[in-house]
Design a protein around this motif. Sequence first.
Motif, mmCIF file in Angstrom:
data_model
loop_
_atom_site.group_PDB
_atom_site.id
_atom_site.type_symbol
_atom_site.label_atom_id
_atom_site.label_comp_id
_atom_site.label_asym_id
_atom_site.label_seq_id
_atom_site.Cartn_x
_atom_site.Cartn_y
_atom_site.Cartn_z
ATOM 1 N N GLY A 138 -9.099 3.749 0.672
ATOM 2 C CA GLY A 138 -8.146 2.767 0.187
ATOM 3 C C GLY A 138 -7.056 3.490 -0.578
ATOM 4 O O GLY A 138 -7.306 4.529 -1.200
ATOM 5 N N ALA A 139 -5.846 2.961 -0.512
ATOM 6 C CA ALA A 139 -4.732 3.576 -1.241
ATOM 7 C C ALA A 139 -3.675 2.524 -1.512
ATOM 8 O O ALA A 139 -3.440 1.634 -0.690
ATOM 9 C CB ALA A 139 -4.139 4.729 -0.429
ATOM 10 N N ILE A 140 -3.053 2.637 -2.664
ATOM 11 C CA ILE A 140 -1.938 1.760 -2.988
ATOM 12 C C ILE A 140 -0.855 2.596 -3.663
ATOM 13 O O ILE A 140 -1.142 3.422 -4.529
ATOM 14 C CB ILE A 140 -2.371 0.560 -3.866
ATOM 15 N N TRP A 141 0.363 2.395 -3.217
ATOM 16 C CA TRP A 141 1.533 3.124 -3.724
ATOM 17 C C TRP A 141 2.195 2.214 -4.744
ATOM 18 O O TRP A 141 2.667 1.140 -4.419
ATOM 19 C CB TRP A 141 2.455 3.420 -2.558
ATOM 20 N N ARG A 142 2.236 2.670 -5.974
ATOM 21 C CA ARG A 142 2.840 1.879 -7.048
ATOM 22 C C ARG A 142 4.055 2.604 -7.609
ATOM 23 O O ARG A 142 4.105 3.833 -7.631
ATOM 24 C CB ARG A 142 1.832 1.628 -8.164
ATOM 25 N N THR A 143 4.997 1.798 -8.071
ATOM 26 C CA THR A 143 6.193 2.346 -8.727
ATOM 27 C C THR A 143 6.285 1.704 -10.102
ATOM 28 O O THR A 143 5.290 1.602 -10.794
ATOM 29 C CB THR A 143 7.451 2.086 -7.872
ATOM 30 N N GLY A 144 7.448 1.288 -10.515
ATOM 31 C CA GLY A 144 7.619 0.646 -11.810
ATOM 32 C C GLY A 144 8.366 1.535 -12.788
ATOM 33 O O GLY A 144 8.866 2.612 -12.442
ATOM 34 N N TRP A 145 8.443 1.071 -14.004
ATOM 35 C CA TRP A 145 9.262 1.718 -15.027
ATOM 36 C C TRP A 145 8.821 3.150 -15.312
ATOM 37 O O TRP A 145 9.632 3.989 -15.713
ATOM 38 C CB TRP A 145 9.279 0.887 -16.313
ATOM 39 N N LEU A 146 7.554 3.457 -15.110
ATOM 40 C CA LEU A 146 7.069 4.812 -15.394
ATOM 41 C C LEU A 146 7.731 5.866 -14.511
ATOM 42 O O LEU A 146 7.838 7.028 -14.900
ATOM 43 C CB LEU A 146 5.550 4.885 -15.244
ATOM 44 N N THR A 147 8.197 5.483 -13.327
ATOM 45 C CA THR A 147 8.864 6.449 -12.446
ATOM 46 C C THR A 147 10.166 6.949 -13.054
ATOM 47 O O THR A 147 10.646 8.019 -12.684
ATOM 48 C CB THR A 147 9.153 5.867 -11.043
ATOM 49 N N GLU A 148 10.722 6.194 -13.985
ATOM 50 C CA GLU A 148 11.993 6.560 -14.625
ATOM 51 C C GLU A 148 11.810 7.157 -16.020
ATOM 52 O O GLU A 148 12.793 7.523 -16.668
ATOM 53 C CB GLU A 148 12.902 5.330 -14.722
ATOM 54 N N SER A 149 10.593 7.261 -16.498
ATOM 55 C CA SER A 149 10.346 7.722 -17.859
ATOM 56 C C SER A 149 10.685 9.207 -18.022
ATOM 57 O O SER A 149 10.064 10.072 -17.401
ATOM 58 C CB SER A 149 8.876 7.495 -18.234
ATOM 59 N N THR A 150 11.640 9.478 -18.874
ATOM 60 C CA THR A 150 12.031 10.861 -19.163
ATOM 61 C C THR A 150 10.871 11.621 -19.800
ATOM 62 O O THR A 150 10.626 12.783 -19.465
ATOM 63 C CB THR A 150 13.265 10.884 -20.100
#
Length: 172
Positions: free
Chosen positions: A116-128
């Motif tokens: 099983g796999a799930i690709w998640r994004t969100g605000w953490l992808t932009e965290s400096t």
Amino acid sequence: MPRLQAPAPSAEQLQVMFSAAARAPDHGQLMPYRFIVFNQHQLPVLAQFFGQAAQQQQLNPLEVERAQQLPLRAPLVIVALAHYQQHDKVPQWEQLASAACATSLLQQAAFAQGLGAIWRTGWLTESTLLKQQLKLHDNEAIIGFMYVGTPAVDTPTKPDKDWSGKVQFWGS
């Protein structure tokens, strides 16, 4: 695949996944992507990074705690990165597309092996701060977090989408 549990992929399964990712379309043979793997024993470090990033965003204590729990939803998390390179014929957008294709192939190879796999994004992808903690280079961007493990429930089947409005046959 929203619910994952141990066991994590084996070394052999990961090899298949990364071999599949390396087959992504890649103009110029740049392989403009990179992956950082956090296994079950390293997930607390990623949880700490997520919590610190949430604190830096001045999120409330409940949201900080939730951010710290995110990496613990699977026995393995892969941070997918676009690794941009200067190239006269391969613009940055094309390199991003290649990195996204590689990440998608990584996920499809997991599914093909019964994982099983799930690709998640969100605000953490932009965290400096998170980018600093992961020691990313200036030419890198987080494009997502791939949570991988053994499905805890049957894989949900998504309903078919009406794609007819998205395709035009030339001359019609």
